[in-house]
Design an enzyme around this catalytic site. Structure first.
Site, PDB file in Angstrom:
ATOM      1  N   GLY A  69      -7.232   1.685  -6.596  1.00  0.00           N
ATOM      2  CA  GLY A  69      -8.460   1.590  -5.821  1.00  0.00           C
ATOM      3  C   GLY A  69      -8.498   0.471  -4.789  1.00  0.00           C
ATOM      4  N   GLN A  70      -7.375  -0.189  -4.551  1.00  0.00           N
ATOM      5  CA  GLN A  70      -7.365  -1.246  -3.549  1.00  0.00           C
ATOM      6  C   GLN A  70      -7.715  -0.651  -2.182  1.00  0.00           C
ATOM      7  OE1 GLN A  70      -4.956  -0.580  -5.680  1.00  0.00           O
ATOM      8  NE2 GLN A  70      -4.312  -2.415  -6.733  1.00  0.00           N
ATOM      9  N   ARG A  71      -8.356  -1.431  -1.359  1.00  0.00           N
ATOM     10  CA  ARG A  71      -8.774  -0.967  -0.025  1.00  0.00           C
ATOM     11  C   ARG A  71      -7.605  -0.333   0.732  1.00  0.00           C
ATOM     12  NH1 ARG A  71     -13.265  -2.125   2.906  1.00  0.00           N
ATOM     13  NH2 ARG A  71     -13.805  -3.891   1.596  1.00  0.00           N
ATOM     14  N   LEU A  73      -5.174   1.322  -0.359  1.00  0.00           N
ATOM     15  CA  LEU A  73      -4.751   2.608  -0.931  1.00  0.00           C
ATOM     16  C   LEU A  73      -5.791   3.717  -0.757  1.00  0.00           C
ATOM     17  CD1 LEU A  73      -3.214   1.391  -4.311  1.00  0.00           C
ATOM     18  CD2 LEU A  73      -2.011   2.012  -2.216  1.00  0.00           C
TER      19      LEU A  73
END
Length: 184
Positions: A69-71, A73
């Site tokens: 869920g990293q920005r 990705l």
């Protein structure tokens, strides 16, 4: 016999569901998946791509896709939308500062054509933390009552203790089964 009927009959025989697990980074997606799978949650690292696991539950084969869920990705999430029966949106109830961002990302997802009709399970995770936002607060901030394109339900959960995870997954399986595995 139409193509849709043929596909439904094939899926009914397979009794298989594709479930996409998304949410902002550090929401607890991987921990939830590991807890549901009965795996140890002692060592959890940020997911830098995706994890895929299949588990038998309530007579179904659940293909769980846990995507980071990293920005950086999030733009790749759309690569996983195809043939998704259900979306699990994991919210970090203890991270009140990012609930608005969480709401924005969920709205983007719900507007995606390939996800229209997929069941939506919102997991208000980390409810065991002091000061966690309530399920009612999260539902309001996510504007869940306005959603008409998806069947949805929100559950208060704790990935660490497993509280309410089985109830949430049971609802999800029943909802998807009522839509996808109906034979005409």
């Amino acid at each position: 016999m139409g193509l849709l009927t043929i596909l439904r009959k094939q899926r009914a025989r397979e009794r298989e569901m594709r479930i996409l697990i998304l949410g902002l980074d550090n929401a607890g997606k991987t921990t939830i998946m590991k807890k549901f799978m009965g795996q140890s949650t002692d060592q959890i690292e940020p997911t830098l791509g995706f994890n895929i696991k299949t588990v038998e539950f309530k007579g179904f084969a659940l293909n769980l896709w846990d995507v980071g869920g990293q920005r950086s990705l999030r733009s790749y999430w759309r690569n996983y939308f195809e043939q998704t029966d259900a979306l699990i949106w994991v919210v970090d109830s203890g991270d009140k500062e990012r609930l608005a961002q969480c709401s924005e990302e969920l709205k983007k997802l719900l507007s995606e054509e390939r996800l229209v009709g997929a069941s939506l399970l919102v997991l208000a995770n980390k409810q065991d933390l002091p000061g966690a936002a309530t399920v009612q607060t999260i539902a309001k901030l996510l504007d869940l009552d306005a959603i008409q394109s998806h069947h949805w339900k929100i559950f208060s959960v704790s990935a660490m203790t497993g509280e309410n995870l089985l109830d949430a997954m049971t609802w999800l399986c029943e909802d998807v089964a009522s839509r996808v595995f109906t034979l005409e």
